[in-house]
Structure formats: C-alpha cells, structure tokens
Design a protein around this motif. Structure first.
Motif, mmCIF file in Angstrom:
data_model
loop_
_atom_site.group_PDB
_atom_site.id
_atom_site.type_symbol
_atom_site.label_atom_id
_atom_site.label_comp_id
_atom_site.label_asym_id
_atom_site.label_seq_id
_atom_site.Cartn_x
_atom_site.Cartn_y
_atom_site.Cartn_z
ATOM 1 N N MET A 74 14.670 4.615 -8.672
ATOM 2 C CA MET A 74 14.291 4.452 -7.262
ATOM 3 C C MET A 74 12.839 4.888 -7.075
ATOM 4 O O MET A 74 12.454 5.984 -7.484
ATOM 5 N N ASN A 75 12.029 3.996 -6.511
ATOM 6 C CA ASN A 75 10.623 4.304 -6.318
ATOM 7 C C ASN A 75 10.430 5.214 -5.114
ATOM 8 O O ASN A 75 11.026 5.014 -4.061
ATOM 9 N N THR A 76 9.574 6.209 -5.291
ATOM 10 C CA THR A 76 9.236 7.105 -4.195
ATOM 11 C C THR A 76 8.199 6.428 -3.309
ATOM 12 O O THR A 76 7.169 5.950 -3.810
ATOM 13 N N PRO A 77 8.447 6.349 -2.001
ATOM 14 C CA PRO A 77 7.470 5.688 -1.118
ATOM 15 C C PRO A 77 6.109 6.387 -1.187
ATOM 16 O O PRO A 77 6.023 7.612 -1.346
ATOM 17 N N LEU A 78 5.067 5.588 -1.072
ATOM 18 C CA LEU A 78 3.718 6.161 -1.052
ATOM 19 C C LEU A 78 3.473 6.913 0.254
ATOM 20 O O LEU A 78 3.958 6.522 1.315
ATOM 21 N N THR A 79 2.719 7.985 0.143
ATOM 22 C CA THR A 79 2.282 8.685 1.344
ATOM 23 C C THR A 79 1.103 7.925 1.959
ATOM 24 O O THR A 79 0.510 7.034 1.333
ATOM 25 N N VAL A 80 0.715 8.302 3.182
ATOM 26 C CA VAL A 80 -0.437 7.674 3.825
ATOM 27 C C VAL A 80 -1.693 7.921 2.993
ATOM 28 O O VAL A 80 -2.522 7.016 2.801
ATOM 29 N N ALA A 81 -1.841 9.134 2.489
ATOM 30 C CA ALA A 81 -3.008 9.461 1.675
ATOM 31 C C ALA A 81 -3.085 8.573 0.441
ATOM 32 O O ALA A 81 -4.171 8.108 0.057
ATOM 33 N N GLU A 82 -1.946 8.314 -0.181
ATOM 34 C CA GLU A 82 -1.925 7.458 -1.373
ATOM 35 C C GLU A 82 -2.119 5.992 -1.001
ATOM 36 O O GLU A 82 -2.808 5.241 -1.713
ATOM 37 N N LEU A 83 -1.545 5.590 0.121
ATOM 38 C CA LEU A 83 -1.616 4.191 0.539
ATOM 39 C C LEU A 83 -3.009 3.812 1.022
ATOM 40 O O LEU A 83 -3.399 2.635 0.961
ATOM 41 N N SER A 84 -3.770 4.789 1.464
ATOM 42 C CA SER A 84 -5.089 4.479 2.036
ATOM 43 C C SER A 84 -6.035 3.864 1.005
ATOM 44 O O SER A 84 -6.873 3.026 1.358
ATOM 45 N N HIS A 85 -5.927 4.233 -0.236
ATOM 46 C CA HIS A 85 -6.855 3.730 -1.256
ATOM 47 C C HIS A 85 -6.676 2.235 -1.514
ATOM 48 O O HIS A 85 -7.670 1.484 -1.470
ATOM 49 N N PRO A 86 -5.460 1.741 -1.785
ATOM 50 C CA PRO A 86 -5.341 0.285 -1.972
ATOM 51 C C PRO A 86 -5.642 -0.512 -0.707
ATOM 52 O O PRO A 86 -6.155 -1.633 -0.799
ATOM 53 N N ILE A 87 -5.357 0.051 0.462
ATOM 54 C CA ILE A 87 -5.687 -0.660 1.709
ATOM 55 C C ILE A 87 -7.198 -0.789 1.843
ATOM 56 O O ILE A 87 -7.727 -1.865 2.166
ATOM 57 N N ALA A 88 -7.922 0.311 1.605
ATOM 58 C CA ALA A 88 -9.387 0.281 1.702
ATOM 59 C C ALA A 88 -9.972 -0.705 0.705
ATOM 60 O O ALA A 88 -10.953 -1.400 1.003
ATOM 61 N N LEU A 89 -9.403 -0.763 -0.494
ATOM 62 C CA LEU A 89 -9.891 -1.698 -1.509
ATOM 63 C C LEU A 89 -9.721 -3.132 -1.038
ATOM 64 O O LEU A 89 -10.629 -3.968 -1.206
ATOM 65 N N GLU A 90 -8.584 -3.438 -0.429
ATOM 66 C CA GLU A 90 -8.342 -4.788 0.085
ATOM 67 C C GLU A 90 -9.204 -5.069 1.316
ATOM 68 O O GLU A 90 -9.627 -6.204 1.535
ATOM 69 N N LEU A 91 -9.463 -4.046 2.086
ATOM 70 C CA LEU A 91 -10.226 -4.218 3.323
ATOM 71 C C LEU A 91 -11.681 -4.549 3.033
ATOM 72 O O LEU A 91 -12.307 -5.352 3.740
ATOM 73 N N GLY A 92 -12.234 -3.946 1.996
ATOM 74 C CA GLY A 92 -13.632 -4.209 1.651
ATOM 75 C C GLY A 92 -14.561 -3.759 2.757
ATOM 76 O O GLY A 92 -14.254 -2.871 3.551
ATOM 77 N N GLY A 93 -15.743 -4.360 2.824
ATOM 78 C CA GLY A 93 -16.676 -4.039 3.890
ATOM 79 C C GLY A 93 -17.196 -2.631 3.854
ATOM 80 O O GLY A 93 -17.580 -2.065 4.873
ATOM 81 N N ASN A 94 -17.184 -2.018 2.691
ATOM 82 C CA ASN A 94 -17.712 -0.660 2.514
ATOM 83 C C ASN A 94 -16.895 0.421 3.216
ATOM 84 O O ASN A 94 -17.402 1.521 3.455
ATOM 85 N N TRP A 95 -15.665 0.129 3.569
ATOM 86 C CA TRP A 95 -14.795 1.157 4.139
ATOM 87 C C TRP A 95 -14.373 2.128 3.029
ATOM 88 O O TRP A 95 -13.855 1.713 1.994
ATOM 89 N N ARG A 96 -14.600 3.418 3.283
ATOM 90 C CA ARG A 96 -14.308 4.429 2.263
ATOM 91 C C ARG A 96 -13.166 5.331 2.730
ATOM 92 O O ARG A 96 -13.240 5.935 3.811
#
Length: 210
Positions: free
Chosen positions: A1-23
């Motif tokens: 069973m996969n442990t759901p990602l936390t917001v802190a962990e999820l923020s990195h792949p979202i920012a990568l997909e978002l692009g536009g220099n969002w860090r």
C-alpha cells in the motif's frame, strides 16, 4: 500500500510541471518544517500557498498570497483552487495555471500599484504635516498612515488641522478671530494644492473643509 504524499512532497512535482520559474519552498512554524503546507515563489515576488486543511483531508488548497495592503479586494480576486491530492501533479499544475495564476498575477500587480500610491501619499501627508507644524508656534503633529493631524492648544480654544490624502479639514474651537485668520492663511499659503473657497477665508466657524 502506497503512503500518500504530503503537501511538502507533492509541491516539488507540481512546481516542475508548472514551470515558469516557480520555486517550491517549505512552509515553517518557527524552525520546524511543515508537512501539510508549502509555498511557491516566483522571481517577480508572487507567491502561491499550498495547504491540506485539517477539516478537509486529502485535498490541496492553493491560493495566491499578497503583500500587506488595504487594497479593497473584490469578489473573485482571492479565490482558492481545491483539488484532490491523489490527482496527477500535471493535472494539478494545469488547474493552477488555468484557474489561479492569471487572476492572481493581475490582482497582485494592482495591489503593488495601490501600495505604491499609498506610500507616496503617506510621504506627501507626512511632509505637509511636519512643514505646517513647523510654521505654527506650539503645534503638535500626529501621523497615522495617510492621515495626519496638527493640533494647537490656545488660551482659550483649540485649532485642529486634519490631512487625509488630498483632503484638508480645519476645526476651530473657541479660537480668537485673529488666530482663525492666521491659521486659514497658513493652510492656504503652505499647502498650495488646497483651495479655500471665497467667502470662507478668515471666517470664524466651528469647522469646515477647505
């Protein structure tokens, strides 16, 4: 069973997909990093806050942040996007890019312009109040943001000059006629943008707006 990602962990792949220099940056409480929140920061100063609320587990709430301001926000200018944390980061990023960023960018610029105008008005009011106070013997000055008051305690009576942005008000309580004339002249002379209506100059009244 996969442990759901936390917001802190999820923020990195979202920012990568978002692009536009969002860090992505961690949210903190003191020195402690939080798992349930994160911040996206753009080089132009804009920020997005991401959080999982205790009363809405499993969902990500994203909202635009603004500088401290008294800007009069209107309906829709501070909306929050809500998405399930189980969604694909690319889909979450697409939702943020379409529904949140365009409005936030425009409102953020309006807030900055409003703050610049308020700061300029505050400087003008402070300068005018201090200049006027320096020319009136025994005057005291109180400044609160874009509003300032210049007081003169007389024997008898009182003079109170209020500056609120571009508006100047003058209140004379039991002030001798000669003092009233002198104060109205001083306001008209040293605040040249103020127009004293004909017929009111030097009139002894309880209070009027110049």
């Amino acid at each position: 069973m996969n442990t759901p990602l936390t917001v802190a962990e999820l923020s990195h792949p979202i920012a990568l997909e978002l692009g536009g220099n969002w860090r992505p940056q961690p949210a903190r409480h003191g020195v402690q990093e939080l798992d349930h929140a994160a911040t996206f920061t753009h080089p132009d100063g804009r920020q997005l806050h991401l959080s999982e609320r205790f009363d809405d587990p499993g969902h990500l709430h994203i909202r635009g942040a603004f500088p401290t301001t008294d800007y009069p926000f209107r309906r829709g200018e501070r909306d929050t996007a809500r998405v399930a944390m189980s969604e694909d980061p690319a889909d979450i990023a697409a939702r943020i890019a379409a529904d949140l960023i365009p409005v936030h960018r425009d409102v953020h610029e309006r807030v900055k312009e409003h703050n610049r105008a308020q700061a300029e008005m505050r400087r003008d009011v402070e300068e005018a109040a201090r200049d006027l106070s320096a020319r009136l013997p025994g005057a005291r000055t109180r400044i609160d943001g874009t509003t300032a008051f210049v007081y003169m305690d007389l024997e008898p009576g009182e003079v109170r000059i209020g500056l609120d942005g571009d508006t100047v008000s003058l209140v004379l309580n039991d002030a001798p006629r000669i003092i009233a004339d002198a104060v109205v002249f001083a306001v008209s002379r040293f605040l040249p943008h103020v127009q004293t209506p004909e017929g009111e100059r030097g009139e002894y009244v309880d209070g009027y707006t110049l």
